[in-house]
Write a protein that holds these residues in place. Structure first.
Motif, PDB file in Angstrom:
ATOM      1  N   SER A  96      38.578  17.980  56.841  1.00 53.35           N
ATOM      2  CA  SER A  96      39.047  19.338  56.529  1.00 53.35           C
ATOM      3  C   SER A  96      37.991  20.386  56.876  1.00 53.35           C
ATOM      4  O   SER A  96      38.326  21.476  57.355  1.00 53.35           O
ATOM      5  CB  SER A  96      39.431  19.428  55.052  1.00 53.35           C
ATOM      6  N   GLU A  97      36.740  20.049  56.647  1.00 53.62           N
ATOM      7  CA  GLU A  97      35.673  20.966  57.029  1.00 53.62           C
ATOM      8  C   GLU A  97      35.602  21.124  58.544  1.00 53.62           C
ATOM      9  O   GLU A  97      35.313  22.213  59.057  1.00 53.62           O
ATOM     10  CB  GLU A  97      34.332  20.476  56.466  1.00 53.62           C
ATOM     11  N   LEU A 100      38.271  23.599  59.392  1.00 53.61           N
ATOM     12  CA  LEU A 100      37.893  24.964  59.038  1.00 53.61           C
ATOM     13  C   LEU A 100      36.915  25.547  60.066  1.00 53.61           C
ATOM     14  O   LEU A 100      37.015  26.729  60.437  1.00 53.61           O
ATOM     15  CB  LEU A 100      37.277  24.974  57.640  1.00 53.61           C
ATOM     16  N   GLU A 125      41.955  18.829  52.427  1.00 49.39           N
ATOM     17  CA  GLU A 125      41.452  19.367  51.158  1.00 49.39           C
ATOM     18  C   GLU A 125      39.952  19.637  51.208  1.00 49.39           C
ATOM     19  O   GLU A 125      39.164  18.800  51.680  1.00 49.39           O
ATOM     20  CB  GLU A 125      41.755  18.359  50.030  1.00 49.39           C
ATOM     21  N   SER A 159      41.923  24.528  45.468  1.00 41.13           N
ATOM     22  CA  SER A 159      41.610  24.210  46.855  1.00 41.13           C
ATOM     23  C   SER A 159      41.183  25.432  47.654  1.00 41.13           C
ATOM     24  O   SER A 159      41.664  26.547  47.447  1.00 41.13           O
ATOM     25  CB  SER A 159      42.838  23.580  47.509  1.00 41.13           C
ATOM     26  N   LYS A 160      40.327  25.197  48.622  1.00 43.48           N
ATOM     27  CA  LYS A 160      39.884  26.231  49.557  1.00 43.48           C
ATOM     28  C   LYS A 160      40.875  26.405  50.699  1.00 43.48           C
ATOM     29  O   LYS A 160      40.791  27.376  51.457  1.00 43.48           O
ATOM     30  CB  LYS A 160      38.505  25.845  50.109  1.00 43.48           C
ATOM     31  N   LEU A 161      41.834  25.464  50.844  1.00 47.39           N
ATOM     32  CA  LEU A 161      42.744  25.455  51.991  1.00 47.39           C
ATOM     33  C   LEU A 161      44.212  25.668  51.641  1.00 47.39           C
ATOM     34  O   LEU A 161      44.963  26.264  52.423  1.00 47.39           O
ATOM     35  CB  LEU A 161      42.623  24.115  52.742  1.00 47.39           C
ATOM     36  N   LYS A 162      44.616  25.177  50.483  1.00 45.33           N
ATOM     37  CA  LYS A 162      46.032  25.152  50.138  1.00 45.33           C
ATOM     38  C   LYS A 162      46.559  26.543  49.765  1.00 45.33           C
ATOM     39  O   LYS A 162      45.799  27.487  49.614  1.00 45.33           O
ATOM     40  CB  LYS A 162      46.258  24.175  48.982  1.00 45.33           C
ATOM     41  N   LYS A 165      45.778  29.529  52.175  1.00 44.29           N
ATOM     42  CA  LYS A 165      44.375  29.918  52.405  1.00 44.29           C
ATOM     43  C   LYS A 165      43.866  29.521  53.791  1.00 44.29           C
ATOM     44  O   LYS A 165      43.020  30.209  54.370  1.00 44.29           O
ATOM     45  CB  LYS A 165      43.490  29.318  51.316  1.00 44.29           C
ATOM     46  N   PHE A 166      44.384  28.407  54.336  1.00 41.44           N
ATOM     47  CA  PHE A 166      43.928  28.015  55.671  1.00 41.44           C
ATOM     48  C   PHE A 166      44.452  28.983  56.729  1.00 41.44           C
ATOM     49  O   PHE A 166      43.733  29.341  57.673  1.00 41.44           O
ATOM     50  CB  PHE A 166      44.355  26.586  55.997  1.00 41.44           C
ATOM     51  N   PRO A 195      49.307  24.892  53.293  1.00 42.31           N
ATOM     52  CA  PRO A 195      48.036  25.502  53.709  1.00 42.31           C
ATOM     53  C   PRO A 195      48.213  26.694  54.648  1.00 42.31           C
ATOM     54  O   PRO A 195      47.331  27.546  54.741  1.00 42.31           O
ATOM     55  CB  PRO A 195      47.304  24.359  54.428  1.00 42.31           C
ATOM     56  N   THR A 196      49.364  26.765  55.303  1.00 40.41           N
ATOM     57  CA  THR A 196      49.594  27.856  56.262  1.00 40.41           C
ATOM     58  C   THR A 196      50.925  28.556  55.995  1.00 40.41           C
ATOM     59  O   THR A 196      51.638  28.950  56.917  1.00 40.41           O
ATOM     60  CB  THR A 196      49.568  27.323  57.707  1.00 40.41           C
TER      61      THR A 196
END
Length: 406
Positions: A96-97, A100, A125, A159-162, A165-166, A195-196
Motif C-alpha cells: 500500500s505504501e 501511495l 491498508e 485508515s490512511k487510504l480508505k 482518501k486514496f 479507497p477511491t
C-alpha cells in the motif's frame, strides 16, 4: 447429479470473470495525455490486471495487490504483491505504501486506473493506529458476525487510504474506477472500503457500531471514529463491472437447461449463515412433495457468529445447517459456494448436502449440534466428501446458495 453440480459451480463462476467487462470499460478510459498508472487490488486483482495489461492501453506503471495464492503467474511490466486476507499483514502495508508513492505528485494530465474487487479492504491498508490494534479490531468484528458494510464503516476511519482518501491523494489526476462488486446493493463506497469513492457512511454510524459490538478501542482509535471521511471527489469516474446478479442469472440458465423450473428468490441474502440454512431447508421440505423439478436461488453474503474454535466458512455453515431439515428427503440437495473460491479461512468454496447427509455424519460419529456450536463445518463436510473446492477463481461477486428438488 454430481456432474450437474460441477457444471453449475464451474460455469456460473466463469460467467462472472471480469475479463470482458474490463475490456468493455477500458474503451471509456479518459484520454489524458500524461502518465497512465494501473493499480489493481482485491481477490480478482490478478485477473483484472492481466486483462488490462494485455489490452491496447499502454501503462507507465502497474501495481497488483492480491491475496496469497491468488497470483497465478508473473505479470510482465507490473509490480506484484501478495498480502493477508481477511486480516491485513506487513505485506499489506508494504504494498500500500508503494501504491501511495506511485500517485504522489501527479498532475491533472495524469490518469490512475483503479481495478477494485472484494478483499481490497484487507489487502490495501495503511493504518492510522497501531497495526496490532487494527488487526484485533478486524478479528473482533469478524468473530462477532458484523457484516461487510459495518466492518468497512469502522475500517475507513482507521485508515490512511480508505473512504476516498486514496483518490484524494491522487488529486488532481483523474481516477477511473472499474469495480467488481462483492457488496449487496453494489455500494461502491463499501467495496474494498471505497479507497477511491466518496464515502456515504457517517461518524455517528461508526460510533453506533462501536457501541453495538462493544469494541475496545484505544483513545486514538475512538477519536478517529468521530472524524468524517471524504465526501467530494471531483476527479473520480466509476464503473461497476459485475455483481452477484450475473452469478445468479447464469446459475438459473444452467438449471433450466437441465429441465428445472428455476427462480431467483433474492440477490441480497444477508442474515446469519445457519439461520439461512434452516430457512432453506424448510422451503425445500415444503416443496419436496411436488412432482416437478424445481430450483430456488439465493445470492448475497451471510455472516457467521464465531462461538467455537473450529474451522469453516459461511457457505459451509449454511449448507451444513440445512442438512438437518432435509434429512431422509431423497429428492433434495442444497448447495452453497463463494464465487471467489475461498469460504472463510479455508481452501473450500463451500459445501453441499442432501437427504442422506445426516446418516453419513452419524455413521462417522460426527455430532450435528456439536459441529455447529464449534463452527467446525469444514472438518465435518470434508470427512463425508461434501466440500466444494474450486481454488482461486479470479473473480469475487458474493455467494450463491441453491435448493435443488428433483
Amino acid at each position: 447429479m454430481i456432474n450437474m453440480l460441477e457444471k453449475l459451480v464451474d460455469e456460473s463462476i466463469r460467467s462472472c470473470l471480469p475479463d470482458e467487462s474490463v475490456k468493455k470499460e477500458l474503451k471509456n478510459l479518459p484520454q489524458n495525455k500524461g502518465k497512465k498508472i494501473l493499480i489493481a487490488i482485491g481477490k480478482a486483482a490478478f485477473q483484472m490486471a492481466k486483462t488490462a495489461l494485455e489490452s491496447d492501453v499502454k501503462f507507465d506503471e502497474a501495481l497488483v495487490i492480491a491475496k496469497y495464492g491468488y497470483m497465478e503467474e508473473k505479470l510482465d511490466n507490473a509490480i506484484c504483491f501478495e498480502a493477508g486476507h481477511p486480516i491485513p499483514d506487513e505485506n499489506t502495508i508494504r504494498a500500500s505504501e508503494y501504491a501511495l508513492n506511485l500517485v504522489s505528485n501527479l498532475s491533472d494530465d495524469d490518469l490512475v486506473l483503479m481495478l477494485i474487487s472484494g478483499g481490497g479492504s484487507s489487502l490495501f491498508e495503511i493504518p492510522l493506529i497501531d497495526f496490532e490494534e487494527i488487526q484485533n479490531i478486524n478479528k473482533d468484528l469478524l468473530k462477532k458476525g458484523a457484516n461487510i458494510v459495518e466492518i468497512n464503516t469502522i475500517r475507513k476511519r482507521l485508515s490512511k487510504l480508505k473512504g476516498g482518501k486514496f483518490a484524494k491523494a491522487c488529486y488532481p489526476a483523474t481516477v477511473f474506477n472499474i469495480i467488481l462488486s462483492d457488496v449487496i446493493g453494489n455500494r461502491a463506497d463499501m467495496i474494498a472500503s471505497g479507497p477511491t469513492f466518496v464515502d456515504k457512511s457517517t461518524s455517528k454510524q461508526a460510533l453506533d457500531l462501536v457501541s453495538k459490538y462493544k469494541l475496545k478501542l484505544s483513545d486514538k482509535a475512538y477519536d478517529l471514529m468521530k472524524t468524517e471521511t471524504v465526501k467530494d471527489l471531483p476527479n473520480v469516474i466509476t464503473k461497476i463491472s459485475g455483481s452477484v446478479d450475473e452469478l445468479c442469472l447464469k446459475a438459473k440458465n444452467i438449471l433450466e437447461s437441465y429441465g428445472y423450473k428455476a427462480e431467483i428468490l433474492t440477490t441480497s441474502l444477508g442474515c446469519e449463515a445457519r439461520e439461512a440454512g434452516f430457512f432453506m431447508a424448510s422451503i425445500a421440505k415444503s416443496q419436496s412433495k411436488r412432482y416437478d423439478k424445481k430450483a430456488y436461488i439465493f445470492g448475497g453474503e451471510t455472516v457467521v457468529k464465531i462461538k467455537g474454535k473450529g474451522k469453516g466458512g459461511r457457505n459451509q455453515e449454511l449448507s451444513f445447517a440445512a442438512a438437518l431439515g432435509i434429512e431422509n428427503l431423497s429428492n433434495v440437495r442444497i448447495i452453497s459456494y463463494s464465487s471467489d473460491g475461498t469460504d472463510g479461512p479455508t481452501d473450500a468454496a463451500g459445501g453441499f448436502v442432501d437427504g442422506n447427509t445426516m446418516k453419513e455424519l452419524k455413521d462417522c460419529g460426527i455430532s450435528f449440534y456439536d459441529t455447529l456450536e464449534n463452527n467446525d463445518t469444514y472438518h465435518a463436510l470434508d470427512r463425508i466428501n461434501h466440500l466444494i473446492k474450486t481454488g482461486p477463481t479470479g473473480t469475487n461477486v458474493n455467494d450463491i446458495s441453491i435448493i435443488i428438488i428433483n
